[in-house]
Design a protein around this motif. Structure first.
Motif, PDB file in Angstrom:
ATOM      1  N   PHE A   8       0.836  -1.194   0.000  1.00  0.00           N
ATOM      2  CA  PHE A   8       0.000   0.000   0.000  1.00  0.00           C
ATOM      3  C   PHE A   8       0.872   1.246   0.000  1.00  0.00           C
ATOM      4  O   PHE A   8       1.777   1.386   0.823  1.00  0.00           O
ATOM      5  CB  PHE A   8      -0.932  -0.004   1.214  1.00  0.00           C
ATOM      6  CG  PHE A   8      -1.915  -1.142   1.192  1.00  0.00           C
ATOM      7  CD1 PHE A   8      -3.123  -1.021   0.536  1.00  0.00           C
ATOM      8  CD2 PHE A   8      -1.616  -2.344   1.812  1.00  0.00           C
ATOM      9  CE1 PHE A   8      -4.028  -2.073   0.500  1.00  0.00           C
ATOM     10  CE2 PHE A   8      -2.506  -3.404   1.793  1.00  0.00           C
ATOM     11  CZ  PHE A   8      -3.718  -3.268   1.126  1.00  0.00           C
ATOM     12  N   GLN A  21      -5.395   1.481  -5.890  1.00  0.00           N
ATOM     13  CA  GLN A  21      -5.609   1.354  -4.454  1.00  0.00           C
ATOM     14  C   GLN A  21      -6.899   2.040  -4.030  1.00  0.00           C
ATOM     15  O   GLN A  21      -7.237   3.120  -4.508  1.00  0.00           O
ATOM     16  CB  GLN A  21      -4.424   1.963  -3.705  1.00  0.00           C
ATOM     17  CG  GLN A  21      -4.490   1.829  -2.194  1.00  0.00           C
ATOM     18  CD  GLN A  21      -3.193   2.274  -1.534  1.00  0.00           C
ATOM     19  OE1 GLN A  21      -2.105   1.897  -1.991  1.00  0.00           O
ATOM     20  NE2 GLN A  21      -3.291   3.082  -0.495  1.00  0.00           N
ATOM     21  N   GLN A  47      -9.092   3.129  -0.391  1.00  0.00           N
ATOM     22  CA  GLN A  47      -8.850   3.314   1.035  1.00  0.00           C
ATOM     23  C   GLN A  47     -10.016   4.055   1.660  1.00  0.00           C
ATOM     24  O   GLN A  47     -10.526   5.027   1.102  1.00  0.00           O
ATOM     25  CB  GLN A  47      -7.547   4.090   1.252  1.00  0.00           C
ATOM     26  CG  GLN A  47      -7.081   4.130   2.692  1.00  0.00           C
ATOM     27  CD  GLN A  47      -5.627   4.577   2.795  1.00  0.00           C
ATOM     28  OE1 GLN A  47      -4.807   4.267   1.921  1.00  0.00           O
ATOM     29  NE2 GLN A  47      -5.293   5.315   3.843  1.00  0.00           N
ATOM     30  N   LYS A  68      -8.360  -1.009   3.518  1.00  0.00           N
ATOM     31  CA  LYS A  68      -7.556  -0.779   2.320  1.00  0.00           C
ATOM     32  C   LYS A  68      -7.689  -1.981   1.393  1.00  0.00           C
ATOM     33  O   LYS A  68      -7.681  -3.135   1.841  1.00  0.00           O
ATOM     34  CB  LYS A  68      -6.074  -0.592   2.676  1.00  0.00           C
ATOM     35  CG  LYS A  68      -5.764   0.584   3.591  1.00  0.00           C
ATOM     36  CD  LYS A  68      -4.280   0.631   3.896  1.00  0.00           C
ATOM     37  CE  LYS A  68      -3.925   1.756   4.842  1.00  0.00           C
ATOM     38  NZ  LYS A  68      -2.456   1.767   5.147  1.00  0.00           N
ATOM     39  N   VAL A  94      -6.203  -3.243  -2.569  1.00  0.00           N
ATOM     40  CA  VAL A  94      -5.321  -2.944  -3.685  1.00  0.00           C
ATOM     41  C   VAL A  94      -5.410  -4.080  -4.693  1.00  0.00           C
ATOM     42  O   VAL A  94      -5.544  -5.254  -4.319  1.00  0.00           O
ATOM     43  CB  VAL A  94      -3.857  -2.739  -3.207  1.00  0.00           C
ATOM     44  CG1 VAL A  94      -3.288  -4.002  -2.603  1.00  0.00           C
ATOM     45  CG2 VAL A  94      -2.987  -2.236  -4.339  1.00  0.00           C
TER      46      VAL A  94
END
Length: 397
Positions: free
Chosen positions: A238, A360, A362, A367, A369
């Motif tokens: 991340f 990504q 968030q 989170k 990805v």
């Protein structure tokens, strides 16, 4: 003696079979026990044990019977079933259609289930959702890393999973452990995680213990800790969103449209490529965010009013009318599966770097990805493009 309604017994045993993958395991056993105030139905298979505690008082006792014999009680609907233990046998009174029967079953050996942890830390239902989502993002085929496991970390309350192509991390939970790995296979089948009103977590020697509260039923799931294996360091996957090239914000209305229409247009294929374009200078009423894909469903195209539905390779361009972006214009190629997964999990902001860097998402302590697809899948506008707006209306080319 233990008395339990046959319908309650059948539903609970069905859940146990699904979680443990007991279909076809005719040698498996089901243990039914009571402490006087509650009745518990439990079973164990290898690295997982599952028990359901019901608010049904009975005399303190315990019986264990082969799973295949429990199947014979399905015809006792709406009636009680009585179990009496007699040395190596169990006397079962039940109804077979309209006839009441008493049969002797050979008792199975009482199973050794993990003991209840001394203390549990309470968590909201969001932990159940996090565990269920993470369990869907694992890979049983990896040799180098234990991608078939979930990583739970106590210092930041983190649940993490990856299959090597995508990764999900959710933090902020109360976990009474340092850093452990647990097998995800059972959790992936535990749909109770989506329905429970609360989750508490405990830890015993070699086991992680989850307690799930679902209405009047209290479920306990014990997962044996996986040791002496490697798990990737997901923190390195991340990046800082502030350094992204572009930030795409998909509006809720557009997200609802995509979740409804993309599966209809593309089917259930996981790697169907989608081209997301952040338009530099929209012309006229054009949206600043568009999505393109090669549609293989003529019936869906016809329902949308698109011309030339006979061409299975026709490209559809969807204007996301309520979505916008900040930063640099550009194009990114992602899979249908990843985009839909992100939207289903509630993510609406996508941080984009130049290819081949991952995309990504968030939101708070969550989170997600996922990787971009190869640029050979990039779709550009052309003469065979059918144009739609996310309102569902056909727009002029």
């Amino acid at each position: 003696m233990i008395v339990i309604n046959s319908g309650v017994l059948a539903r609970t045993v069905s859940q146990l079979k699904s979680i443990l993958g007991l279909r076809g395991h005719t040698s498996a056993a089901i243990t039914i026990s009571s402490d006087g105030k509650t009745t518990e139905i439990a079973s164990r298979l290898g690295d997982c044990a599952v028990a359901c505690q019901l608010s049904i008082p009975n005399q303190p006792s315990a019986v264990s019977v082969p799973l295949e014999l429990i199947e014979e009680l399905k015809r006792s609907s709406r009636h009680d079933v009585t179990f009496r233990r007699d040395t190596e046998q169990v006397l079962v009174d039940h109804w077979d259609g309209n006839a009441r029967r008493s049969v002797l079953w050979l008792a199975a050996e009482l199973q050794a289930l993990p003991t209840r942890a001394e203390y549990h830390l309470a968590n909201p239902r969001s932990l159940g959702l996090a565990l269920y989502r993470a369990a869907q993002m694992t890979d049983d085929s990896s040799v180098r890393y234990a991608l078939h496991c979930l990583q739970l970390r106590g210092r930041d309350g983190q649940v993490a999973a990856t299959d090597g192509r995508q990764a999900l991390v959710e933090s902020g939970f109360a976990l009474p452990l340092e850093e452990v790995l647990v097998p995800a296979k059972r959790l992936a089948k535990l749909k109770l995680l989506e329905k429970c009103t609360g989750v508490s977590v405990g830890c015993t020697e070699g086991w992680l213990q989850l307690e799930l509260y679902c209405g009047l039923a209290h479920w306990r799931v014990d997962l044996q800790l996986t040791k002496n294996v490697r798990f990737p360091t997901l923190d390195q996957c991340f990046a800082d969103p502030a350094h992204s090239r572009s930030t795409l914000r998909i509006d809720d209305l557009d997200a609802d449209y995509l979740l409804e229409q993309l599966p209809r247009a593309l089917g259930s294929g996981e790697i169907e490529p989608l081209t997301l374009e952040l338009v530099a200078e929209p012309v006229g009423t054009r949206a600043s965010v568009v999505l393109r894909w090669a549609c293989s469903s003529p019936s869906w195209m016809q329902m949308q009013g698109l011309a030339d539905v006979s061409q299975l390779g026709s490209i559809v361009q969807l204007d996301l009318c309520d979505s916008a972006y900040q930063g640099a214009a550009g194009r990114v190629v992602v899979s249908q599966h990843n985009l839909i997964s992100a939207l289903q999990m509630g993510f609406r902001e996508f941080y984009i770097w130049a290819a081949p860097a991952p995309v990504q998402c968030q939101q708070g302590g969550r989170k997600y990805v996922f990787g971009q697809l190869d640029q050979c899948h990039l779709l550009l506008p052309g003469r065979e493009v059918g144009y739609l707006a996310s309102s569902g209306n056909l727009v002029a080319a």
